[in-house]
Design a protein around this motif. Structure first.
Motif, PDB file in Angstrom:
ATOM      1  N   ASP A  34     -33.244  -8.028  20.149  1.00  0.00           N
ATOM      2  CA  ASP A  34     -32.964  -8.089  21.093  1.00  0.00           C
ATOM      3  C   ASP A  34     -34.189  -9.559  21.415  1.00  0.00           C
ATOM      4  OD1 ASP A  34     -31.779  -8.769  23.919  1.00  0.00           O
ATOM      5  OD2 ASP A  34     -32.885  -6.793  25.156  1.00  0.00           O
ATOM      6  N   GLY A  35     -33.586 -10.377  21.027  1.00  0.00           N
ATOM      7  CA  GLY A  35     -33.735 -12.248  21.661  1.00  0.00           C
ATOM      8  C   GLY A  35     -33.541 -13.224  22.088  1.00  0.00           C
ATOM      9  N   GLN A  36     -34.099 -14.619  21.816  1.00  0.00           N
ATOM     10  CA  GLN A  36     -33.048 -15.524  22.593  1.00  0.00           C
ATOM     11  C   GLN A  36     -33.549 -16.523  21.370  1.00  0.00           C
ATOM     12  OE1 GLN A  36     -35.712 -15.676  26.519  1.00  0.00           O
ATOM     13  NE2 GLN A  36     -37.017 -17.075  25.746  1.00  0.00           N
ATOM     14  N   ILE A  37     -32.302 -17.057  21.615  1.00  0.00           N
ATOM     15  CA  ILE A  37     -32.723 -18.766  21.283  1.00  0.00           C
ATOM     16  C   ILE A  37     -34.138 -19.743  21.358  1.00  0.00           C
ATOM     17  CG2 ILE A  37     -31.669 -20.430  19.931  1.00  0.00           C
ATOM     18  CD1 ILE A  37     -30.731 -18.361  18.457  1.00  0.00           C
ATOM     19  N   ARG A  38     -34.657 -20.498  20.963  1.00  0.00           N
ATOM     20  CA  ARG A  38     -35.534 -21.179  21.421  1.00  0.00           C
ATOM     21  C   ARG A  38     -35.327 -22.575  20.762  1.00  0.00           C
ATOM     22  NH1 ARG A  38     -40.624 -19.214  23.386  1.00  0.00           N
ATOM     23  NH2 ARG A  38     -40.367 -21.023  23.679  1.00  0.00           N
ATOM     24  N   GLU A  39     -34.785 -23.216  22.080  1.00  0.00           N
ATOM     25  CA  GLU A  39     -34.199 -24.697  21.145  1.00  0.00           C
ATOM     26  C   GLU A  39     -35.514 -25.655  21.442  1.00  0.00           C
ATOM     27  OE1 GLU A  39     -30.466 -25.906  22.765  1.00  0.00           O
ATOM     28  OE2 GLU A  39     -29.474 -23.349  22.341  1.00  0.00           O
ATOM     29  N   ASP A  40     -36.454 -25.375  22.450  1.00  0.00           N
ATOM     30  CA  ASP A  40     -37.556 -26.087  22.269  1.00  0.00           C
ATOM     31  C   ASP A  40     -38.332 -25.954  21.572  1.00  0.00           C
ATOM     32  OD1 ASP A  40     -38.278 -23.349  23.160  1.00  0.00           O
ATOM     33  OD2 ASP A  40     -39.427 -24.433  25.035  1.00  0.00           O
ATOM     34  N   VAL A  41     -38.533 -25.558  20.570  1.00  0.00           N
ATOM     35  CA  VAL A  41     -39.472 -24.695  19.452  1.00  0.00           C
ATOM     36  C   VAL A  41     -38.901 -25.913  17.936  1.00  0.00           C
ATOM     37  CG1 VAL A  41     -40.229 -22.830  18.405  1.00  0.00           C
ATOM     38  CG2 VAL A  41     -40.275 -23.065  19.918  1.00  0.00           C
ATOM     39  N   MET A  42     -40.090 -26.079  17.665  1.00  0.00           N
ATOM     40  CA  MET A  42     -39.408 -27.062  16.503  1.00  0.00           C
ATOM     41  C   MET A  42     -40.365 -26.681  14.944  1.00  0.00           C
ATOM     42  SD  MET A  42     -37.644 -30.212  16.707  1.00  0.00           S
ATOM     43  CE  MET A  42     -38.326 -31.208  15.249  1.00  0.00           C
ATOM     44  N   THR A  43     -40.008 -26.270  13.820  1.00  0.00           N
ATOM     45  CA  THR A  43     -40.376 -25.373  12.623  1.00  0.00           C
ATOM     46  C   THR A  43     -40.446 -26.068  11.277  1.00  0.00           C
ATOM     47  OG1 THR A  43     -39.118 -24.366  12.109  1.00  0.00           O
ATOM     48  CG2 THR A  43     -39.722 -22.762  13.991  1.00  0.00           C
TER      49      THR A  43
END
Length: 71
Positions: free
Chosen positions: A46-55
């Protein structure tokens, strides 16, 4: 969002943990808890997509884990 899949270690960039989702998407796990750092482990996250994070690995959407259950 809830997603089931299998944990995998991906040696891209500096290396990262990923979830190969049952929906066919590979999710990069953000700050994977130690309990999830096992290749081949089947889980429901159970989580959320983080579009504000770059890897560095950039293998797919970044998934921040709120909770998980081993299957």
């Amino acid at each position: 969002m809830k997603i089931e899949g299998t944990i995998d270690r991906v040696e891209m960039g500096t290396g990262t943990w990923a979830l190969n989702g049952s929906d066919g998407t590979t999710y990069e796990l953000k700050d994977a808890p130690p309990e999830l750092q096992q290749s081949g482990l089947k889980v429901r996250i159970d989580g959320q997509i983080r579009e504000d994070v770059m890897t560095l690995a950039a293998i797919g959407p970044v998934l921040e884990v709120n909770s998980f259950e081993k299957l």
